[in-house]
Design an enzyme around this catalytic site. Structure first.
Site, PDB file in Angstrom:
ATOM      1  N   GLY A  75       0.840  -1.196   0.000  1.00 57.20           N
ATOM      2  CA  GLY A  75       0.000   0.000   0.000  1.00 57.20           C
ATOM      3  C   GLY A  75       0.877   1.249   0.000  1.00 57.20           C
ATOM      4  O   GLY A  75       2.098   1.160  -0.156  1.00 57.20           O
ATOM      5  N   GLY A 117       1.921   5.207   1.778  1.00 52.28           N
ATOM      6  CA  GLY A 117       2.046   5.829   3.087  1.00 52.28           C
ATOM      7  C   GLY A 117       3.390   5.497   3.697  1.00 52.28           C
ATOM      8  O   GLY A 117       4.196   4.755   3.125  1.00 52.28           O
ATOM      9  N   SER A 118       3.603   6.066   4.877  1.00 54.61           N
ATOM     10  CA  SER A 118       4.917   5.986   5.496  1.00 54.61           C
ATOM     11  C   SER A 118       5.267   4.553   5.909  1.00 54.61           C
ATOM     12  O   SER A 118       6.386   4.087   5.698  1.00 54.61           O
ATOM     13  CB  SER A 118       4.953   6.909   6.706  1.00 54.61           C
ATOM     14  OG  SER A 118       3.788   6.731   7.473  1.00 54.61           O
ATOM     15  N   VAL A 119       4.284   3.821   6.459  1.00 52.09           N
ATOM     16  CA  VAL A 119       4.574   2.465   6.922  1.00 52.09           C
ATOM     17  C   VAL A 119       4.905   1.568   5.723  1.00 52.09           C
ATOM     18  O   VAL A 119       5.899   0.832   5.718  1.00 52.09           O
ATOM     19  CB  VAL A 119       3.378   1.879   7.713  1.00 52.09           C
ATOM     20  CG1 VAL A 119       3.721   0.521   8.282  1.00 52.09           C
ATOM     21  CG2 VAL A 119       2.942   2.819   8.821  1.00 52.09           C
ATOM     22  N   GLU A 154      -0.095  -1.517  -6.916  1.00 55.66           N
ATOM     23  CA  GLU A 154      -0.872  -0.415  -7.512  1.00 55.66           C
ATOM     24  C   GLU A 154       0.009   0.783  -7.745  1.00 55.66           C
ATOM     25  O   GLU A 154      -0.034   1.435  -8.770  1.00 55.66           O
ATOM     26  CB  GLU A 154      -1.925   0.068  -6.516  1.00 55.66           C
ATOM     27  CG  GLU A 154      -3.035  -0.826  -6.256  1.00 55.66           C
ATOM     28  CD  GLU A 154      -3.844  -0.289  -5.105  1.00 55.66           C
ATOM     29  OE1 GLU A 154      -5.046  -0.452  -5.159  1.00 55.66           O
ATOM     30  OE2 GLU A 154      -3.292   0.300  -4.168  1.00 55.66           O
ATOM     31  N   ASN A 205      -9.431   7.761   4.365  1.00 56.11           N
ATOM     32  CA  ASN A 205      -9.164   7.863   2.925  1.00 56.11           C
ATOM     33  C   ASN A 205     -10.089   6.971   2.095  1.00 56.11           C
ATOM     34  O   ASN A 205     -10.633   7.402   1.094  1.00 56.11           O
ATOM     35  CB  ASN A 205      -7.716   7.456   2.618  1.00 56.11           C
ATOM     36  CG  ASN A 205      -6.725   8.336   3.344  1.00 56.11           C
ATOM     37  OD1 ASN A 205      -6.930   9.534   3.489  1.00 56.11           O
ATOM     38  ND2 ASN A 205      -5.646   7.734   3.814  1.00 56.11           N
ATOM     39  N   GLY A 248      -7.143  -0.158  -2.741  1.00 53.77           N
ATOM     40  CA  GLY A 248      -6.967  -1.502  -3.298  1.00 53.77           C
ATOM     41  C   GLY A 248      -6.728  -2.547  -2.238  1.00 53.77           C
ATOM     42  O   GLY A 248      -6.544  -3.731  -2.550  1.00 53.77           O
TER      43      GLY A 248
HETATM   44  O1  0RQ Z   1      -3.049  10.848  11.837  1.00 52.31           O
HETATM   45  O2  0RQ Z   1      -1.149  12.257  11.217  1.00 52.31           O
HETATM   46  O3  0RQ Z   1      -3.219  13.237  12.280  1.00 52.31           O
HETATM   47  O4  0RQ Z   1      -1.660  11.790  13.635  1.00 52.31           O
HETATM   48  O5  0RQ Z   1      -4.100   8.051  11.025  1.00 52.31           O
HETATM   49  O6  0RQ Z   1      -1.542   7.234  10.156  1.00 52.31           O
HETATM   50  O7  0RQ Z   1       0.460   6.082  11.022  1.00 52.31           O
HETATM   51  O8  0RQ Z   1       0.732   8.179   9.583  1.00 52.31           O
HETATM   52  O9  0RQ Z   1      -0.006   5.930   8.634  1.00 52.31           O
HETATM   53  O10 0RQ Z   1       0.118   7.406   6.535  1.00 52.31           O
HETATM   54  O11 0RQ Z   1       0.494   4.920   6.522  1.00 52.31           O
HETATM   55  O12 0RQ Z   1      -1.816   5.876   6.874  1.00 52.31           O
HETATM   56  C1  0RQ Z   1      -4.534   3.343   7.246  1.00 52.31           C
HETATM   57  C2  0RQ Z   1      -4.767   5.808   6.930  1.00 52.31           C
HETATM   58  C3  0RQ Z   1      -2.505   4.777   7.381  1.00 52.31           C
HETATM   59  C4  0RQ Z   1      -3.622   4.444   5.144  1.00 52.31           C
HETATM   60  C5  0RQ Z   1      -3.870   4.599   6.692  1.00 52.31           C
HETATM   61  C6  0RQ Z   1      -4.087   8.195  12.453  1.00 52.31           C
HETATM   62  C7  0RQ Z   1      -2.655   8.620  12.744  1.00 52.31           C
HETATM   63  C8  0RQ Z   1      -2.404   9.598  11.602  1.00 52.31           C
HETATM   64  C9  0RQ Z   1      -2.256   8.204   9.463  1.00 52.31           C
HETATM   65  P1  0RQ Z   1      -2.191  12.150  12.277  1.00 52.31           P
HETATM   66  P2  0RQ Z   1      -0.011   6.924   9.890  1.00 52.31           P
HETATM   67  P3  0RQ Z   1      -0.211   6.077   7.075  1.00 52.31           P
HETATM   68  C10 0RQ Z   1      -2.954   1.185  -1.405  1.00 52.31           C
HETATM   69  C11 0RQ Z   1      -3.835   0.466  -0.422  1.00 52.31           C
HETATM   70  C12 0RQ Z   1      -6.335   2.341   3.412  1.00 52.31           C
HETATM   71  C13 0RQ Z   1      -6.183   2.224   1.918  1.00 52.31           C
HETATM   72  C14 0RQ Z   1      -5.116   1.284   1.496  1.00 52.31           C
HETATM   73  C15 0RQ Z   1      -4.885   4.124   4.364  1.00 52.31           C
HETATM   74  C16 0RQ Z   1      -3.165   8.959  10.437  1.00 52.31           C
HETATM   75  O13 0RQ Z   1      -2.680   3.435   4.912  1.00 52.31           O
HETATM   76  O14 0RQ Z   1      -5.639   5.002   4.019  1.00 52.31           O
HETATM   77  O15 0RQ Z   1      -4.543   0.504   2.246  1.00 52.31           O
HETATM   78  N1  0RQ Z   1      -5.135   2.825   4.081  1.00 52.31           N
HETATM   79  N2  0RQ Z   1      -4.840   1.314   0.217  1.00 52.31           N
HETATM   80  O16 0RQ Z   1      -2.547   9.195  14.012  1.00 52.31           O
HETATM   81  C17 0RQ Z   1      -7.578   6.916  14.819  1.00 52.31           C
HETATM   82  C18 0RQ Z   1      -6.610   4.790  14.868  1.00 52.31           C
HETATM   83  C19 0RQ Z   1      -5.510   5.322  14.129  1.00 52.31           C
HETATM   84  C20 0RQ Z   1      -5.563   6.675  13.753  1.00 52.31           C
HETATM   85  C21 0RQ Z   1      -3.721   5.769  12.977  1.00 52.31           C
HETATM   86  N3  0RQ Z   1      -6.652   3.515  15.247  1.00 52.31           N
HETATM   87  N4  0RQ Z   1      -7.616   5.624  15.177  1.00 52.31           N
HETATM   88  N5  0RQ Z   1      -6.589   7.474  14.088  1.00 52.31           N
HETATM   89  N6  0RQ Z   1      -4.432   6.908  13.054  1.00 52.31           N
HETATM   90  N7  0RQ Z   1      -4.356   4.787  13.635  1.00 52.31           N
HETATM   91  C22 0RQ Z   1      -3.254   2.606  -1.822  1.00 52.31           C
HETATM   92  C23 0RQ Z   1      -4.477   2.775  -2.645  1.00 52.31           C
HETATM   93  O17 0RQ Z   1      -5.292   1.933  -2.693  1.00 52.31           O
HETATM   94  C24 0RQ Z   1      -4.652   3.948  -3.454  1.00 52.31           C
END
Ligand code: 0RQ
Length: 503
Positions: A264, A266-268, A289, A379, A383
């Site tokens: 996917g 993002g940073s992780v 993707e 978001n 995928g």
């Molecule tokens: O918010 O920055 O305001 O503190 O969520 O979290 O840890 O920076 O991680 O940027 O990798 O995003 C799941 C959103 C992770 C993303 C998600 C808060 C956390 C932070 C972001 P702040 P991180 P990332 C390929 C596949 C779904 C779509 C997908 C995503 C913000 O990976 O959208 O996988 N995935 N697509 O503080 C409340 C919790 C939280 C939380 C983290 N449990 N409750 N807030 N945060 N955990 C791409 C495509 O398909 C296009």
């Protein structure tokens, strides 16, 4: 423009962005090129926003894309209240806020599904497709830029097409794309792709030239953001995963160069791929993707031999190096429609290892990737569902806590389910990895509590599980307490029962 417009009849279709935007009328459904801020149609939607903002009359469109697009389009259109319905994915602050206030309708959709829905006529038909191109072929075909996304299906089904010819993108992109249309269901044949590096289609999007009503010259580059460098937590997550892969190779369940990888964004996700850089792994393949910075680092380091995706999304710094020199990568790269990159048939056939990010998961391995506190859209599923359900290894990663420890990413019950326990094989946090394959729910809970939960939440989760088991059930729960962690966070700003913690 002769080098880029190779079919003479298109030369007299060149108009300004403002003029092209007049083709878009109130109530229309618009399909835009663009996937994760890459290859976005930009200048015409921006001209549309300018034109409509200054008018008194209400104006709304349905906006379909490949995935997220830049703030300059999604953010501006949302702020100007121009969007009625949006699909299938977004990642813009303004848009997110209007979705969560109920002002914009959002369909959060598996990214492989949009093309099927457009083809089957279940969605409103596309009035105008706006596609960014690097060139127009002799046949009148569109050569996309840095993403393919849903452009091919939008162009096929749209009544009219506007091409944004981006002359700031290098002609070296020509030949990188592979456009294949599986056709309508009912009489569909198997998709003839059996290798990551295989070409099965055309290097351009075939279109009916009659439908192209305007060509707009653009020099506007995509607005991407810098990638957060891997930190201690994300490096630990990557470390656990690499150790797991080593173990699987040792016991003979994975080949030495693994199977094709999906990750996917993002940073992780980027950090996980980064972890391969300092590892012994080599001759890896990527079938994903989005290709982020780390994949190009791995290609440069000779660790990835081939990468297939539907978009290239790089940080501004990496883009400045990779995109003008794209010829360097041409024999190692293919960009395909998202319907093909995310196709269940191909994900299953190729035996992908799929790594996506969760917001939270529960003690049984159900994953929430989209809804904060069960209600507010982050978001979208993107995928991740296409991949997880059909993967050989469906892996979800997340730090064990969020918001400085006030949120545990492992909870008794997720407040929204995107990926059910049936689609999730492995979960990983910086604390450790739980391999859920072949485990029944009660065994899964043990593996997750022992390996993935942060120590400040471990006892509480353990207590919950023991009490739930006393009540019985295949998947034991205490229903009146299952969401108590989320409720506590909403009321008190922390899920932690004891003193508020800061990690
Ligand atoms: O918010 O920055 O305001 O503190 O969520 O979290 O840890 O920076 O991680 O940027 O990798 O995003 C799941 C959103 C992770 C993303 C998600 C808060 C956390 C932070 C972001 P702040 P991180 P990332 C390929 C596949 C779904 C779509 C997908 C995503 C913000 O990976 O959208 O996988 N995935 N697509 O503080 C409340 C919790 C939280 C939380 C983290 N449990 N409750 N807030 N945060 N955990 C791409 C495509 O398909 C296009």
């Amino acid at each position: 423009y002769e080098q880029r417009i190779r079919n003479q009849s298109f030369l007299n279709k060149i108009v300004s962005a403002e003029e092209a935007s007049l083709l878009i009328k109130d109530g229309m459904t618009i399909g835009l090129s663009g996937f994760t801020r890459s290859g976005d149609a930009k200048v015409v939607p921006i001209a549309l926003a300018e034109r409509v903002k200054s008018s008194e009359r209400p104006f709304k469109i349905n906006l379909f894309t490949g995935a997220s697009i830049g703030d300059e389009v999604d953010g501006v259109l949302a702020e100007a209240n121009l969007i009625h319905k949006r699909l299938p994915f977004q990642a813009d602050k303004q848009l997110r806020s209007k979705i969560n206030s109920g002002d914009i309708l959002f369909i959060d959709q598996h990214l492989s599904h949009t093309a099927e829905l457009v083809r089957s006529g279940y969605l409103p038909s596309i009035d105008v497709a706006i596609i960014e191109a690097v060139a127009i072929t002799e046949e009148g075909g569109i050569v996309p830029t840095t993403s393919v996304g849903n452009s091919a299906i939008f162009a096929k089904f749209a009544k009219e097409i506007i091409i944004e010819l981006n002359i700031a993108q290098p002609l070296g992109l020509v030949g990188i794309h592979d456009i294949y249309d599986p056709g309508a269901r009912g009489n569909r044949q198997p998709i003839p792709l059996t290798r990551v590096d295989q070409r099965i289609g055309t290097p351009y999007i075939p279109v009916d030239p009659e439908k192209v009503k305007a060509v707009v010259i653009s020099e506007k580059l995509d607005h991407t953001s810098p990638i957060t460098e891997p930190d201690m937590e994300t490096k630990q997550i990557a470390g656990h995963l690499l150790d797991f892969f080593r173990h699987e190779i040792k016991v003979g369940r994975l080949p030495k160069n693994l199977t094709p990888l999906q990750s996917g964004i993002g940073s992780v996700a980027n950090a996980v791929f980064h972890g391969f850089l300092e590892s012994e792994f080599t001759n890896l393949q990527v079938y994903s993707e989005v290709l982020q910075d780390a994949v190009f680092d791995l290609i440069d380091a000779g660790k990835v031999s081939f990468a297939s995706a539907c978009s290239i999304t790089l940080s501004p710094k990496r883009a400045a190096d990779v995109i003008p020199n794209i010829d360097r990568y041409k024999d190692k790269l293919i960009l395909r429609p998202q319907e093909i990159t995310n196709h269940p048939e191909l994900i299953r056939r190729l035996g992908l290892i799929c790594m996506n990010t969760a917001l939270e998961f529960d003690i049984y391995g159900n994953v929430n990737s989209t809804h904060v506190l069960g209600t507010r859209m982050m978001n979208g599923i993107g995928g991740s569902g296409d991949f997880a359900r059909n993967a050989m290894l469906g892996i979800f990663v997340t730090p064990s806590t969020a918001k400085g420890g006030a949120i545990s990413s492992v909870v008794p019950m997720v407040a929204h389910v995107d990926h059910t326990e049936h689609d999730v094989d492995i979960v990983v946090t910086e604390q450790g990895l739980a391999d859920l394959r072949g485990l029944a729910p009660r065994e899964r809970a043990r593996a997750i509590i022992n390996n993935c939960v942060h120590p400040i939440y471990r006892d509480a989760l353990n207590d919950y599980f023991i009490a739930a088991c006393k009540r019985g059930g295949q998947t034991p729960h205490i229903l009146e307490e299952a969401f108590s962690w989320h409720i506590r966070y909403a009321k008190e700003g922390t899920m932690c029962e004891k003193e508020p913690v800061k990690i």
